[in-house]
Design a protein around this motif. Structure first.
Motif, short mmCIF file in Angstrom:
data_model
loop_
_atom_site.label_atom_id
_atom_site.label_comp_id
_atom_site.label_asym_id
_atom_site.label_seq_id
_atom_site.Cartn_x
_atom_site.Cartn_y
_atom_site.Cartn_z
N PRO A 218 1.02 -1.24 -0.08
CA PRO A 218 -0.03 0.04 0.12
C PRO A 218 0.98 1.09 -0.12
CG PRO A 218 0.05 -0.97 2.24
CD PRO A 218 0.99 -1.91 1.20
N GLU A 219 0.36 2.64 -0.21
CA GLU A 219 1.04 3.64 -0.14
C GLU A 219 1.20 3.88 1.46
OE1 GLU A 219 2.57 5.10 -2.44
OE2 GLU A 219 1.69 4.35 -4.32
N PRO A 220 2.09 4.65 1.83
CA PRO A 220 3.27 5.46 0.90
C PRO A 220 4.35 4.36 0.30
CG PRO A 220 3.58 5.76 3.16
CD PRO A 220 2.57 4.91 3.23
N ALA A 222 4.36 1.74 -1.14
CA ALA A 222 4.49 1.45 -2.80
C ALA A 222 5.43 2.57 -3.50
CB ALA A 222 3.33 1.34 -3.39
N GLY A 223 4.93 3.85 -3.09
CA GLY A 223 5.63 5.03 -3.47
C GLY A 223 7.05 5.10 -3.48
N ARG A 224 7.39 4.70 -2.26
CA ARG A 224 8.98 4.80 -1.88
C ARG A 224 9.60 3.65 -2.77
NH1 ARG A 224 12.69 1.86 0.56
NH2 ARG A 224 11.25 0.33 0.97
N LEU A 225 8.89 2.33 -2.91
CA LEU A 225 9.67 1.32 -3.66
C LEU A 225 9.86 1.83 -5.12
CD1 LEU A 225 7.90 -1.65 -2.38
CD2 LEU A 225 10.35 -1.21 -2.04
N ARG A 226 8.92 2.26 -5.60
CA ARG A 226 8.84 2.82 -6.96
C ARG A 226 9.88 3.73 -7.40
NH1 ARG A 226 3.01 2.15 -7.04
NH2 ARG A 226 2.53 0.11 -8.02
N ALA A 227 9.97 5.01 -6.31
CA ALA A 227 11.05 5.85 -6.41
C ALA A 227 12.61 5.38 -6.40
CB ALA A 227 10.87 6.94 -5.27
N GLU A 228 12.87 4.06 -5.46
CA GLU A 228 13.99 3.62 -5.68
C GLU A 228 14.33 2.86 -6.64
OE1 GLU A 228 17.84 2.43 -3.99
OE2 GLU A 228 16.41 4.25 -3.60
N ALA A 229 13.13 2.08 -7.35
CA ALA A 229 13.56 1.29 -8.78
C ALA A 229 13.77 2.61 -9.73
CB ALA A 229 12.23 0.85 -9.25
N SER A 249 4.86 6.38 -15.13
CA SER A 249 3.67 6.47 -14.90
C SER A 249 3.13 6.66 -13.23
CB SER A 249 2.71 5.25 -15.51
OG SER A 249 1.14 5.49 -14.99
N THR A 250 2.21 7.82 -12.98
CA THR A 250 1.72 7.75 -11.46
C THR A 250 0.66 6.91 -11.12
OG1 THR A 250 0.19 9.52 -12.17
CG2 THR A 250 2.49 10.16 -11.58
N VAL A 251 0.35 6.18 -12.25
CA VAL A 251 -0.72 5.16 -11.99
C VAL A 251 -0.03 3.87 -11.57
CG1 VAL A 251 -2.80 3.91 -12.80
CG2 VAL A 251 -2.21 6.36 -13.65
N PRO A 252 -0.55 3.20 -10.46
CA PRO A 252 -0.09 1.82 -10.29
C PRO A 252 -0.09 0.74 -11.50
CG PRO A 252 -1.43 2.69 -8.43
CD PRO A 252 -1.65 3.44 -9.63
N ALA A 253 0.91 0.18 -11.64
CA ALA A 253 1.07 -0.79 -12.74
C ALA A 253 -0.19 -1.82 -12.41
CB ALA A 253 2.34 -1.60 -12.72
N GLN A 254 -0.70 -2.45 -13.39
CA GLN A 254 -1.50 -3.54 -13.42
C GLN A 254 -1.03 -4.75 -12.99
OE1 GLN A 254 -5.14 -3.04 -13.49
NE2 GLN A 254 -4.34 -0.83 -13.83
N PRO A 255 -1.44 -5.35 -11.98
CA PRO A 255 -1.13 -6.63 -11.38
C PRO A 255 -0.78 -7.74 -12.71
CG PRO A 255 -2.66 -6.00 -9.96
CD PRO A 255 -2.94 -5.06 -11.34
N ALA A 256 -1.38 -7.73 -13.79
CA ALA A 256 -1.73 -8.76 -14.42
C ALA A 256 -0.37 -8.67 -15.58
CB ALA A 256 -2.91 -8.95 -15.47
N LYS A 257 0.21 -7.39 -15.63
CA LYS A 257 1.22 -7.41 -16.52
C LYS A 257 2.63 -7.82 -16.05
CE LYS A 257 3.69 -3.52 -18.82
NZ LYS A 257 3.92 -2.07 -19.08
#
Length: 263
Positions: A218-220, A222-229, A249-257
């Motif tokens: 969940p946020e925050p 998830a945002g921290r992990l994406r920022a590090e990535a 993208s600021t939209v969370p990635a779709q799980p199926a991708k």
């Protein structure tokens, strides 16, 4: 020469190759192996480097094909021919999944040939099982077949102590769990993949693992992990290229991708 998939050990050459590979310097790593290109093990290792470059950059296809033809030419027995067939299947899969050219039939044929050539006890079997799982998941869209192949590869990698392959089997099993909404299982698998890659110093594999783990949090967090990535992605000059859209993208990635196309 040690086979493709190994990490740094006591051999100074292998240590140098691993350090370059883990930072995305595939061409430089392959150049270190060029003087040994007539040795079947070294030839296969060079193919692995060039194909990994294709997977992460979507470039270098001609070099990979040339290295593959060399490996096929110098193979002396079924084990070495099976290893070369496994790499041909991987290259064809990469071209298909990255949209360069549809070579799905070639990928299936090559991996089938590898399965026929390699003995059941071959040390290359876990890697072959993993790559057959990739085809099942991303080309045949058969999660059940993919899961079975990943489990065989996972068990084989664990038995052989192949930690790098183990990180990929963790990652892709977690991806299937995420598709099914099993967040706890997915979080565990992605966390294990990230842990192993960090411990090995496999820098180019850290950003995909961080981005995938973000899909389970969940946020925050998830945002921290994406920022590090994103930081690692930029540090490595935009590698892997297929991660760019997800991180931009600021939209969370779709799980199926798929969180990463291959290993």
């Amino acid at each position: 020469m040690s086979g493709y998939g190994t990490t740094a050990g006591d051999d100074p050459l292998q240590t140098a190759v691993w350090r370059l590979r883990s930072r995305g310097c595939w061409t430089d790593a392959a150049a270190l192996l060029a003087p040994y290109a007539t040795d079947p093990a070294a030839a296969l290792e060079r193919v692995g480097l060039f194909v990994e470059r294709c997977l992460f950059t979507a470039e270098g296809w001609a070099e990979a094909e040339d290295a593959l033809r060399t490996a096929e030419a110098v193979a002396r027995d079924d084990e070495e021919r099976g290893g070369a067939a496994c790499e041909r299947g991987r290259l064809a899969y990469a071209a298909t999944i990255l949209g360069v050219r549809d070579r799905a039939d070639e990928a299936r044929s090559a991996l089938g040939r590898a399965a026929a050539l390699l003995e059941p006890t071959s040390p290359r079997r876990p890697l072959l099982d993993f790559r057959r799982g990739l085809l099942a998941e991303h080309i045949a869209d058969s999660p059940q077949a993919a899961r079975a192949a990943y489990r065989r590869a996972h068990d084989g990698a664990a038995a052989q102590g192949d930690d790098l392959l183990l990180s990929f089997t963790w990652h892709h099993q977690a991806g299937l769990a995420l598709r099914e909404g099993e967040l706890a299982e997915a979080r565990h698998g992605f966390s294990e993949a990230l842990r192993i890659r960090v411990e090995l110093g496999y820098l180019i594999g850290a950003a995909p693992a961080l981005a995938a783990l973000a899909d389970c949090e969940p946020e925050p967090e998830a945002g921290r992990l994406r920022a590090e990535a994103g930081r690692l992605f930029r540090l490595l000059g935009g590698v892997p290229v297929w991660l760019a859209g997800r991180l931009a993208s600021t939209v969370p990635a779709q799980p199926a991708k798929p969180s990463e196309p291959a290993a």
